[in-house]
Design a protein around this motif. Structure first.
Motif, mmCIF file in Angstrom:
data_model
loop_
_atom_site.group_PDB
_atom_site.id
_atom_site.type_symbol
_atom_site.label_atom_id
_atom_site.label_comp_id
_atom_site.label_asym_id
_atom_site.label_seq_id
_atom_site.Cartn_x
_atom_site.Cartn_y
_atom_site.Cartn_z
ATOM 1 N N GLN A 75 0.844 -1.197 0.000
ATOM 2 C CA GLN A 75 0.000 0.000 0.000
ATOM 3 C C GLN A 75 0.879 1.246 0.000
ATOM 4 O OE1 GLN A 75 -3.412 -0.078 -0.133
ATOM 5 N NE2 GLN A 75 -3.166 -2.281 -0.377
ATOM 6 N N ALA A 76 0.498 2.209 -0.773
ATOM 7 C CA ALA A 76 1.198 3.493 -0.755
ATOM 8 C C ALA A 76 0.947 4.151 0.596
ATOM 9 C CB ALA A 76 0.676 4.385 -1.883
ATOM 10 N N ASP A 77 1.919 4.933 1.063
ATOM 11 C CA ASP A 77 1.740 5.597 2.348
ATOM 12 C C ASP A 77 0.560 6.551 2.304
ATOM 13 O OD1 ASP A 77 3.623 4.451 4.018
ATOM 14 O OD2 ASP A 77 5.205 5.820 3.396
ATOM 15 N N ASP A 78 -0.290 6.397 3.258
ATOM 16 C CA ASP A 78 -1.454 7.250 3.427
ATOM 17 C C ASP A 78 -0.978 8.583 4.017
ATOM 18 O OD1 ASP A 78 -3.906 8.354 4.053
ATOM 19 O OD2 ASP A 78 -4.328 6.961 5.688
ATOM 20 N N PRO A 79 -1.359 9.723 3.444
ATOM 21 C CA PRO A 79 -0.923 11.020 3.961
ATOM 22 C C PRO A 79 -1.254 11.225 5.444
ATOM 23 C CG PRO A 79 -1.968 11.297 1.830
ATOM 24 C CD PRO A 79 -2.160 9.863 2.230
ATOM 25 N N GLU A 80 -2.360 10.666 5.890
ATOM 26 C CA GLU A 80 -2.727 10.803 7.297
ATOM 27 C C GLU A 80 -1.736 10.044 8.194
ATOM 28 O OE1 GLU A 80 -6.539 9.999 10.218
ATOM 29 O OE2 GLU A 80 -6.849 10.171 8.061
ATOM 30 N N ARG A 81 -1.331 8.869 7.762
ATOM 31 C CA ARG A 81 -0.341 8.091 8.527
ATOM 32 C C ARG A 81 1.012 8.799 8.542
ATOM 33 N NH1 ARG A 81 -1.537 2.611 9.707
ATOM 34 N NH2 ARG A 81 -3.542 1.997 8.851
ATOM 35 N N ILE A 82 1.379 9.409 7.435
ATOM 36 C CA ILE A 82 2.636 10.159 7.374
ATOM 37 C C ILE A 82 2.588 11.318 8.362
ATOM 38 C CG2 ILE A 82 4.039 11.677 5.921
ATOM 39 C CD1 ILE A 82 3.332 9.810 3.581
ATOM 40 N N ALA A 83 1.490 12.052 8.393
ATOM 41 C CA ALA A 83 1.345 13.181 9.318
ATOM 42 C C ALA A 83 1.443 12.721 10.768
ATOM 43 C CB ALA A 83 0.019 13.897 9.067
ATOM 44 N N ILE A 84 0.856 11.584 11.083
ATOM 45 C CA ILE A 84 0.926 11.050 12.449
ATOM 46 C C ILE A 84 2.369 10.700 12.801
ATOM 47 C CG2 ILE A 84 0.291 9.065 13.892
ATOM 48 C CD1 ILE A 84 -2.440 9.109 12.356
ATOM 49 N N ARG A 85 3.069 10.027 11.888
ATOM 50 C CA ARG A 85 4.469 9.671 12.151
ATOM 51 C C ARG A 85 5.330 10.914 12.325
ATOM 52 N NH1 ARG A 85 3.958 5.481 8.077
ATOM 53 N NH2 ARG A 85 5.194 6.745 6.664
ATOM 54 N N GLU A 86 5.108 11.938 11.508
ATOM 55 C CA GLU A 86 5.882 13.171 11.629
ATOM 56 C C GLU A 86 5.649 13.845 12.975
ATOM 57 O OE1 GLU A 86 4.717 15.354 8.148
ATOM 58 O OE2 GLU A 86 6.344 14.494 6.952
ATOM 59 N N ALA A 87 4.416 13.865 13.438
ATOM 60 C CA ALA A 87 4.112 14.459 14.747
ATOM 61 C C ALA A 87 4.792 13.678 15.868
ATOM 62 C CB ALA A 87 2.599 14.524 14.959
ATOM 63 N N LEU A 88 4.807 12.355 15.769
ATOM 64 C CA LEU A 88 5.466 11.526 16.782
ATOM 65 C C LEU A 88 6.977 11.734 16.776
ATOM 66 C CD1 LEU A 88 3.395 8.240 16.410
ATOM 67 C CD2 LEU A 88 3.373 9.817 18.357
ATOM 68 N N VAL A 89 7.563 11.823 15.593
ATOM 69 C CA VAL A 89 9.000 12.061 15.475
ATOM 70 C C VAL A 89 9.353 13.425 16.065
ATOM 71 C CG1 VAL A 89 10.831 12.501 13.776
ATOM 72 C CG2 VAL A 89 9.355 10.518 13.530
ATOM 73 N N PHE A 90 8.546 14.431 15.765
ATOM 74 C CA PHE A 90 8.736 15.774 16.292
ATOM 75 C C PHE A 90 8.689 15.753 17.821
ATOM 76 C CE2 PHE A 90 6.407 20.116 16.675
ATOM 77 C CZ PHE A 90 7.585 20.773 16.985
ATOM 78 N N GLY A 91 7.698 15.091 18.375
ATOM 79 C CA GLY A 91 7.565 15.019 19.831
ATOM 80 C C GLY A 91 8.741 14.337 20.488
ATOM 81 N N LYS A 92 9.215 13.253 19.902
ATOM 82 C CA LYS A 92 10.355 12.533 20.479
ATOM 83 C C LYS A 92 11.616 13.380 20.409
ATOM 84 C CE LYS A 92 13.047 8.280 20.415
ATOM 85 N NZ LYS A 92 14.023 8.909 21.235
ATOM 86 N N ALA A 93 11.828 14.069 19.290
ATOM 87 C CA ALA A 93 13.009 14.923 19.149
ATOM 88 C C ALA A 93 13.003 16.031 20.193
ATOM 89 C CB ALA A 93 13.064 15.516 17.746
ATOM 90 N N LEU A 94 11.841 16.633 20.418
ATOM 91 C CA LEU A 94 11.729 17.692 21.420
ATOM 92 C C LEU A 94 12.000 17.139 22.816
ATOM 93 C CD1 LEU A 94 11.062 20.635 22.055
ATOM 94 C CD2 LEU A 94 8.674 19.943 22.297
ATOM 95 N N TYR A 95 11.388 16.013 23.135
ATOM 96 C CA TYR A 95 11.587 15.386 24.442
ATOM 97 C C TYR A 95 13.064 15.036 24.658
ATOM 98 C CZ TYR A 95 11.623 11.883 28.104
ATOM 99 O OH TYR A 95 11.930 11.183 29.239
ATOM 100 N N ASP A 96 13.688 14.437 23.655
ATOM 101 C CA ASP A 96 15.092 14.030 23.778
ATOM 102 C C ASP A 96 16.001 15.216 24.055
ATOM 103 O OD1 ASP A 96 14.362 11.396 23.335
ATOM 104 O OD2 ASP A 96 15.078 11.354 21.250
ATOM 105 N N ARG A 97 15.821 16.302 23.318
ATOM 106 C CA ARG A 97 16.676 17.488 23.516
ATOM 107 C C ARG A 97 16.384 18.151 24.856
ATOM 108 N NH1 ARG A 97 21.385 19.802 23.360
ATOM 109 N NH2 ARG A 97 21.257 22.043 23.116
#
Length: 102
Positions: free
Chosen positions: A14-36
């Protein structure tokens, strides 16, 4: 995999669903902020004060509830004395805050 009597059939990729991509980006953003933030030994309240944001806003980002925008990344990078680093992809490790060079 779905089974058809005597053989297994792999589903079509399946091609990546834009909604799933947005969710992953938000999670990555949150983890990066928490880590720093934790690497600096800052509390959520201290970071919120540095960034001119509320504790609830910082917590929402760290929990993956906020999509990263260029303006928000710049604001938080300044508050964290860091640069924003991005790589291609949407998985963990594709966004991080890197300390300014000494």
């Amino acid at each position: 995999m779905a089974g058809y009597h005597t053989r297994w059939v792999r589903p079509e990729p399946q091609a990546d669903d834009p909604e799933r991509i947005a969710i992953r980006e938000a999670l990555v953003f949150g983890k990066a902020l928490y880590d720093r933030r934790t690497a600096l030994g800052l509390t959520v309240a201290e970071l919120a004060q540095r960034a001119g944001m509320t504790v609830d806003e910082i917590e929402c980002i760290e929990e993956g509830g906020t999509a990263p925008t260029v303006a928000l990344l710049r604001l938080l990078a300044a508050a964290l004395d860091a640069d924003v680093r991005l790589t291609s992809g949407h998985d963990l490790g594709s966004l991080w805050f890197e300390a300014h060079a000494a």
